[in-house]
Design a protein around this motif. Structure first.
Motif, PDB file in Angstrom:
ATOM      1  N   ALA A   1       0.811  -1.219   0.000  1.00 41.33           N
ATOM      2  CA  ALA A   1       0.000   0.000   0.000  1.00 41.33           C
ATOM      3  C   ALA A   1       0.843   1.267   0.000  1.00 41.33           C
ATOM      4  O   ALA A   1       0.424   2.291  -0.536  1.00 41.33           O
ATOM      5  CB  ALA A   1      -0.933  -0.003   1.209  1.00 41.33           C
ATOM      6  N   ASP A   2       2.013   1.214   0.624  1.00 42.92           N
ATOM      7  CA  ASP A   2       2.869   2.394   0.685  1.00 42.92           C
ATOM      8  C   ASP A   2       4.304   1.947   0.936  1.00 42.92           C
ATOM      9  O   ASP A   2       4.563   0.755   1.168  1.00 42.92           O
ATOM     10  CB  ASP A   2       2.386   3.376   1.769  1.00 42.92           C
TER      11      ASP A   2
ATOM     12  N   ASP B   1      12.176  -7.632   2.027  1.00 41.71           N
ATOM     13  CA  ASP B   1      13.264  -6.699   1.765  1.00 41.71           C
ATOM     14  C   ASP B   1      12.867  -5.792   0.600  1.00 41.71           C
ATOM     15  O   ASP B   1      12.256  -6.250  -0.377  1.00 41.71           O
ATOM     16  CB  ASP B   1      14.547  -7.460   1.426  1.00 41.71           C
ATOM     17  N   ALA B   2      13.222  -4.530   0.701  1.00 34.55           N
ATOM     18  CA  ALA B   2      12.806  -3.562  -0.314  1.00 34.55           C
ATOM     19  C   ALA B   2      13.962  -2.650  -0.691  1.00 34.55           C
ATOM     20  O   ALA B   2      14.780  -2.278   0.155  1.00 34.55           O
ATOM     21  CB  ALA B   2      11.634  -2.732   0.201  1.00 34.55           C
ATOM     22  N   VAL B   3      14.008  -2.307  -1.958  1.00 34.23           N
ATOM     23  CA  VAL B   3      14.922  -1.277  -2.455  1.00 34.23           C
ATOM     24  C   VAL B   3      14.048  -0.083  -2.836  1.00 34.23           C
ATOM     25  O   VAL B   3      13.267  -0.153  -3.787  1.00 34.23           O
ATOM     26  CB  VAL B   3      15.726  -1.772  -3.680  1.00 34.23           C
TER      27      VAL B   3
ATOM     28  N   LEU C   1       9.787   1.314  -5.927  1.00 35.67           N
ATOM     29  CA  LEU C   1      10.067   0.099  -5.169  1.00 35.67           C
ATOM     30  C   LEU C   1      10.556  -0.982  -6.114  1.00 35.67           C
ATOM     31  O   LEU C   1       9.934  -1.273  -7.132  1.00 35.67           O
ATOM     32  CB  LEU C   1       8.794  -0.395  -4.469  1.00 35.67           C
ATOM     33  N   LEU C   2      11.668  -1.587  -5.734  1.00 36.61           N
ATOM     34  CA  LEU C   2      12.157  -2.798  -6.374  1.00 36.61           C
ATOM     35  C   LEU C   2      12.401  -3.826  -5.277  1.00 36.61           C
ATOM     36  O   LEU C   2      12.836  -3.478  -4.177  1.00 36.61           O
ATOM     37  CB  LEU C   2      13.460  -2.544  -7.129  1.00 36.61           C
TER      38      LEU C   2
ATOM     39  N   VAL D   1       5.534   2.297  -8.167  1.00 38.30           N
ATOM     40  CA  VAL D   1       5.762   3.721  -7.920  1.00 38.30           C
ATOM     41  C   VAL D   1       4.815   4.231  -6.839  1.00 38.30           C
ATOM     42  O   VAL D   1       3.624   3.901  -6.824  1.00 38.30           O
ATOM     43  CB  VAL D   1       5.569   4.533  -9.222  1.00 38.30           C
ATOM     44  N   PHE D   2       5.359   5.047  -5.924  1.00 38.21           N
ATOM     45  CA  PHE D   2       4.563   5.695  -4.881  1.00 38.21           C
ATOM     46  C   PHE D   2       4.724   7.207  -4.985  1.00 38.21           C
ATOM     47  O   PHE D   2       5.840   7.696  -5.244  1.00 38.21           O
ATOM     48  CB  PHE D   2       5.029   5.258  -3.484  1.00 38.21           C
ATOM     49  N   PRO D   3       3.654   7.948  -4.770  1.00 43.67           N
ATOM     50  CA  PRO D   3       3.788   9.400  -4.719  1.00 43.67           C
ATOM     51  C   PRO D   3       4.752   9.799  -3.611  1.00 43.67           C
ATOM     52  O   PRO D   3       4.843   9.134  -2.577  1.00 43.67           O
ATOM     53  CB  PRO D   3       2.366   9.891  -4.409  1.00 43.67           C
ATOM     54  N   VAL D   4       5.457  10.888  -3.818  1.00 40.28           N
ATOM     55  CA  VAL D   4       6.394  11.362  -2.811  1.00 40.28           C
ATOM     56  C   VAL D   4       5.629  11.960  -1.646  1.00 40.28           C
ATOM     57  O   VAL D   4       4.711  12.759  -1.825  1.00 40.28           O
ATOM     58  CB  VAL D   4       7.359  12.406  -3.408  1.00 40.28           C
TER      59      VAL D   4
END
Length: 352
Positions: A226-227, A236-238, A270-271, A337-340
């Motif tokens: 969600a975010d 794990d997230a990049v 996010l990757l 993609v997430f909004p800034v």
């Protein structure tokens, strides 16, 4: 089997709000995992469901019937809900069969229900043993059998595998999942273990600050968080700052395709580490290997790109990665993609 619904549930302890309007739906006959960091309200949610705590707002319904909220509070013993605690909490002076049958009426004890649920949890023939003759994992199986024996509407599991070693935990949680499914039970598993939630649950609910921030199938929570916070908490997230232009994102890893329609402008991409591919030699984007954490089946490799950006890649052969060496880096698949967040914006410096 019973559907459980929490609608705007609020629970306060003095000035502390443990649940701040939590909404949750637990489908009948499925196992839902409630996941979140310490202090997010997981245990309070379970205690409210069980009837151990009175609500300060909202309501809880089981199969459409209100059991809490609106001035009503059905006592715990009348909700037909069973709880499996972190440790089995068996009666040490009773045999396994007596522990399992403790909550059954006399007529049901005369049936084969005790043997049936022991078989479901893989303990057929263990009825005459004493708790001290069992391993920790076997004691937890007995606790699950005891919970299933009276055919409750809902089974609540409060981090029941946390005290076990990794090998026992992995096998037991899948056996327990199959036992719940075989008995047609609706289950709620409270855990802080992301891998546990993703591997055994039909649905994963992520709690943060007493609110549900995402509730979906495990694959959805992992692939479409969600975010950025959920992305980093579940696996794990990049996470990289980026600029979107005409359907692509300009990042420190190069120009990447993005998932879905995204407006131009600054974003966070996010990757997942498994999307980062490594190759020997230079050319394109390169990174310096800082570390690799070997896990047997794979390894997490920490890299520093030329601009100083730190990323993590997941590779199958960690031993083949040269420490302090330079490797080529590429990305497979699209970036999410997430909004800034303008209040917590990651600086973007991607000038060509």
């Amino acid at each position: 089997m019973s559907e459980v619904v929490l609608d705007g549930v609020v629970k306060r302890y003095g000035r502390v709000t443990a649940l701040a309007g939590a909404d949750l739906s637990v489908p009948s006959g499925q196992l839902t995992a409630v996941l979140g960091p310490s202090g997010c309200g997981k245990t309070t949610l379970l205690r409210c469901l069980a009837g151990f705590e009175r609500l300060d707002g909202g309501e809880i319904r089981i199969d459409g019937a209100v059991v809490a909220g609106g001035g009503r509070h059905l006592p715990a013993h009348r909700r037909r809900i069973a709880v499996v605690p972190q440790e089995g909490a068996l009666f040490p002076h009773l045999r396994v069969a007596e522990n399992v049958g403790y909550g059954l009426d006399r007529a049901t004890r005369r049936t084969d229900r005790v043997e049936e649920v022991l078989a479901l949890v893989g303990l057929a023939g263990y009825g005459d043993r004493m708790p001290h003759q069992l391993s920790g994992g076997q004691q937890q199986r007995v606790a699950v059998a005891r919970a299933l024996a009276p055919r409750p509407s809902v089974v609540l599991l409060d981090e029941p595998f946390s005290a076990l070693d990794a090998g026992l935990r992995a096998g037991l949680r899948h056996d327990v999942r199959e036992a719940l499914r075989a008995d047609g039970a609706t289950g709620v598993l409270v855990t802080h273990d992301q891998g546990e939630a993703l591997s055994v649950a039909d649905k994963v609910v992520v709690l943060r600050d007493g609110r549900v921030v995402q509730a979906a199938a495990p694959t959805t929570v992992y692939r479409e968080p969600a975010d950025p916070w959920v992305a980093g908490f579940v696996g794990d997230a990049v996470l990289l700052p980026a600029i979107v232009e005409s359907g692509t994102a300009r990042t420190a890893l190069g120009v990447l395709p993005v998932a879905g329609a995204v407006a131009d402008g600054p974003v966070t991409v996010l990757l997942r580490p498994e999307q980062i591919r490594l190759a020997a030699g230079a050319g394109g984007v390169t990174g310096t290997v800082l570390r690799h954490d070997f896990h047997g089946h794979d390894a997490l490799v920490g890299l520093r790109l030329g601009d100083g950006t730190a990323i993590t890649a997941r590779v199958l052969d960690g031993a083949a990665v040269p420490m302090d060496g330079e490797v080529g880096v590429r990305v497979d698949g699209a970036a999410r993609v997430f909004p800034v967040d303008t209040d917590r914006r990651v600086p973007v410096d991607l000038a060509a």
